[in-house]
Design a protein around this motif. Structure first.
Motif, PDB file in Angstrom:
ATOM      1  N   ALA A 161       0.839  -1.310   0.037  1.00 15.54           N
ATOM      2  CA  ALA A 161       0.172   0.107  -0.103  1.00 15.54           C
ATOM      3  C   ALA A 161       0.898   1.235  -0.050  1.00 15.54           C
ATOM      4  O   ALA A 161       0.754   2.294  -0.855  1.00 15.54           O
ATOM      5  CB  ALA A 161      -0.756  -0.071   1.073  1.00 15.54           C
ATOM      6  N   ALA A 165       1.242   4.479  -2.819  1.00 12.78           N
ATOM      7  CA  ALA A 165       0.917   5.558  -2.599  1.00 12.78           C
ATOM      8  C   ALA A 165       2.389   6.573  -2.837  1.00 12.78           C
ATOM      9  O   ALA A 165       1.930   7.748  -3.472  1.00 12.78           O
ATOM     10  CB  ALA A 165       0.708   5.617  -1.291  1.00 12.78           C
ATOM     11  N   ASP A 178      -3.950   5.365  -6.506  1.00 10.26           N
ATOM     12  CA  ASP A 178      -4.282   5.632  -5.059  1.00 10.26           C
ATOM     13  C   ASP A 178      -5.451   4.670  -4.653  1.00 10.26           C
ATOM     14  O   ASP A 178      -5.576   4.315  -3.585  1.00 10.26           O
ATOM     15  CB  ASP A 178      -4.762   7.297  -4.799  1.00 10.26           C
ATOM     16  N   GLU A 179      -6.402   4.255  -5.653  1.00 10.69           N
ATOM     17  CA  GLU A 179      -7.224   3.393  -5.281  1.00 10.69           C
ATOM     18  C   GLU A 179      -6.844   1.763  -4.954  1.00 10.69           C
ATOM     19  O   GLU A 179      -7.243   1.560  -4.063  1.00 10.69           O
ATOM     20  CB  GLU A 179      -8.155   3.447  -6.731  1.00 10.69           C
ATOM     21  N   ARG A 182      -5.383   2.019  -1.406  1.00 13.23           N
ATOM     22  CA  ARG A 182      -6.219   2.368  -0.392  1.00 13.23           C
ATOM     23  C   ARG A 182      -6.808   0.819  -0.345  1.00 13.23           C
ATOM     24  O   ARG A 182      -7.242   0.678   0.789  1.00 13.23           O
ATOM     25  CB  ARG A 182      -7.494   3.334  -0.442  1.00 13.23           C
ATOM     26  N   TYR A 185      -4.464  -0.821   1.733  1.00 12.80           N
ATOM     27  CA  TYR A 185      -4.123  -0.332   3.283  1.00 12.80           C
ATOM     28  C   TYR A 185      -5.433  -0.769   4.057  1.00 12.80           C
ATOM     29  O   TYR A 185      -5.554  -1.256   4.904  1.00 12.80           O
ATOM     30  CB  TYR A 185      -4.492   1.110   3.006  1.00 12.80           C
ATOM     31  N   ALA A 186      -6.723  -1.010   3.387  1.00  9.27           N
ATOM     32  CA  ALA A 186      -7.893  -1.548   4.070  1.00  9.27           C
ATOM     33  C   ALA A 186      -7.328  -3.067   4.069  1.00  9.27           C
ATOM     34  O   ALA A 186      -7.951  -3.627   5.456  1.00  9.27           O
ATOM     35  CB  ALA A 186      -8.961  -1.310   3.116  1.00  9.27           C
ATOM     36  N   GLU A 218       0.200   7.005   6.109  1.00  4.49           N
ATOM     37  CA  GLU A 218      -0.560   7.913   6.257  1.00  4.49           C
ATOM     38  C   GLU A 218       0.174   9.285   6.241  1.00  4.49           C
ATOM     39  O   GLU A 218      -0.692  10.322   5.876  1.00  4.49           O
ATOM     40  CB  GLU A 218      -1.191   7.882   7.903  1.00  4.49           C
ATOM     41  N   MET A 221       0.056   9.923   2.420  1.00  6.00           N
ATOM     42  CA  MET A 221      -1.403  10.400   2.105  1.00  6.00           C
ATOM     43  C   MET A 221      -1.962  11.529   2.670  1.00  6.00           C
ATOM     44  O   MET A 221      -3.042  12.195   2.266  1.00  6.00           O
ATOM     45  CB  MET A 221      -2.326   9.081   2.124  1.00  6.00           C
TER      46      MET A 221
END
Length: 484
Positions: A161, A165, A178-179, A182, A185-186, A218, A221
């Motif tokens: 992730a 990013a 970015d999609e 994320r 990341y999730a 984090e 982003m």
């Protein structure tokens, strides 16, 4: 970054109502008159920075799109399945990481040509070869992404992730990447929660690494329009994992690196938020410090970090007083002693005056063995900047009767701050060539150069810099910081 001014010193109730607030220690009289409890006052030492990067790049993208439509002939229908990307830009990693910048350093190299047509491979290569150079991640992170490492746990998903990013911002291709970042990341968060529910997995190194990398995600982003709550949550989560692991789980070299990294993040957060380091964590930190590498600059500077954190916390929690100002001078003098007589492991070279490139500030240049050491020294200088800002900028918010100091003493404190802030500023600016890559007369910053954002941002707006004594300094600094 655009400086938005210092926050109003009025209480949190008077400020939005634009009422005159007398800032009484027991609660302002306006609130008492209205029969309500005074909600307290903001931190006068805080800077407000607004990020204009996203707005500016979107505006430029719109102009470029309009110009392209005017100049290009109609495009033929394409059967290619390649995605189209919209050009946007987000913040570089947050300045909260400025203190958490201790780590070994190899010479960084910017990636200008894709190594592979596969975006995942490009992003991973960029992450390990460029983005984490001269950061605490560099000595150990690659070992947790080796070919034989797991690819479906929290650690691997967090690394994927963050790589996506970071590379999206480097290549300015944010939309689809970015999609994908994320989504990864999730998935990493889901896997971290599952690991935390397992007593054995919760104390494994890979779980702690995952949380640290999620904090890096984090920071990568981060948008200035929002608060860095997620970064803080991951940092505090990493601290809780250290407490859960205890002093017994620092036996391996890898575990010691993880402890030092997490400890620096916690201290950076406390200093930035003007709060004291939690006592239970400070006790663990002192217990473990003897097991850490004594040659590690982060370990050697731990006491200074603790003292500056305490002063920042007291300046927010207590009424201002002369004793606190004198304590700030005492700590500053300890840092001066370190700067004047550095140990051999922290040595660097001050080049002869006026021998640097013409574009450098007064042609003053320092030469460091590696970017790791350069960042360490800028972290030391940042501690001085915070202390001198407290002496020069922040006491202007208080009345003499609040500080219990006479005008002559106050004038002396301001003069001390002005004199030494100019010296620190010159030293910070002398490190800029270390972060600059020049090719075909074009100068750009290496990725680790993002650590300059916090100290240069404070210096740019500090009233402790006397423009009459140092004419043009602020303009020179802006030029140096934005030339790339």
């Amino acid at each position: 970054m655009v400086f938005s001014g210092r926050p109003s010193t009025a209480c949190h109730a008077c400020r939005p109502a634009r009422r005159k607030c007398d800032r009484a220690p027991e609660g302002c009289s306006q609130c008492r008159r209205k029969g309500q409890e005074c909600p307290g006052y903001p931190d006068p030492t805080a800077l407000r920075m607004r990020n204009e990067t996203t707005r500016v790049t979107q505006k430029q993208a719109s102009k470029s799109k309009a110009l392209t439509k005017q100049q290009r002939p109609p495009r033929q229908e394409s059967t290619s399945s390649s995605p189209s990307y919209s050009v946007q830009e987000a913040d570089s990693p947050s300045s909260l990481q400025s203190f958490a910048s201790f780590g070994s350093c190899a010479s960084p190299s910017a990636i200008s040509v894709p190594l592979s047509p596969d975006t995942d491979q490009q992003s991973i290569s960029f992450l390990f070869n460029t983005f984490i150079s001269a950061t605490p991640f560099e000595p150990y992170l690659a070992s947790y992404y080796a070919p034989d490492s797991p690819r479906d746990d929290a650690c691997a998903w967090a690394i994927d992730a963050t790589a996506l990013a970071a590379y999206a911002r480097h290549s300015r291709q944010l939309h689809n990447q970015d999609e994908a970042a994320r989504i990864k990341y999730a998935g990493a968060l889901t896997r971290v929660n599952a690991a935390l529910a397992d007593p054995q997995a919760a104390v494994e190194d890979r779980t702690l690494v995952a949380v640290l990398v999620l904090a890096l995600f984090e920071a990568t982003m981060f948008q200035a329009s929002s608060a860095p709550t997620s970064w803080l949550a991951h940092t505090w989560g990493a601290m809780q994992l250290l407490l859960l692991r205890g002093a017994g789980q620092v036996a391996s070299p890898a575990a010691r690196l993880l402890f030092a990294h997490t400890s620096n993040n916690v201290k950076a957060t406390c200093i930035q938020r003007s709060i004291a380091i939690p006592r239970h964590f400070l006790a663990l930190d002192q217990q473990v410090r003897g097991l850490l590498d004594s040659h590690d600059p982060a370990v050697r500077l731990a006491n200074l970090l603790h003292r500056v954190s305490n002063i920042k916390a007291k300046s927010r929690e207590q009424e201002p007083n002369l004793a606190l100002l004198l304590e700030a001078i005492e700590v500053d003098q300890e840092i001066v002693q370190l700067c004047d007589n550095p140990p051999s492991s922290l040595g660097y070279t001050r080049e002869p005056l006026a021998c640097g490139p013409a574009w450098t500030y007064k042609r003053i240049v320092h030469t460091y063995p590696n970017l790791r050491l350069c960042k360490v020294w800028n972290s030391v200088r940042l501690l001085r900047i915070l202390l001198l800002s407290f002496l020069g900028d922040d006491i202007a918010h208080f009345r003499l009767d609040e500080i219990h100091a006479d005008p002559q003493t106050l004038s002396g404190l301001n003069e001390y701050a002005r004199k030494h802030m100019a010296e620190v500023a010159a030293d910070v600016l002398a490190t800029i060539p270390s972060f600059v890559h020049e090719e075909n007369s074009v100068k750009t910053f290496y990725s680790p150069g993002r650590c300059l954002g916090w100290p240069l941002g404070i210096l740019e707006m500090s009233s402790a810099i006397d423009p009459e004594r140092h004419p043009g300094s602020r303009e020179d600094w802006l030029h140096l910081f934005h030339f790339g």
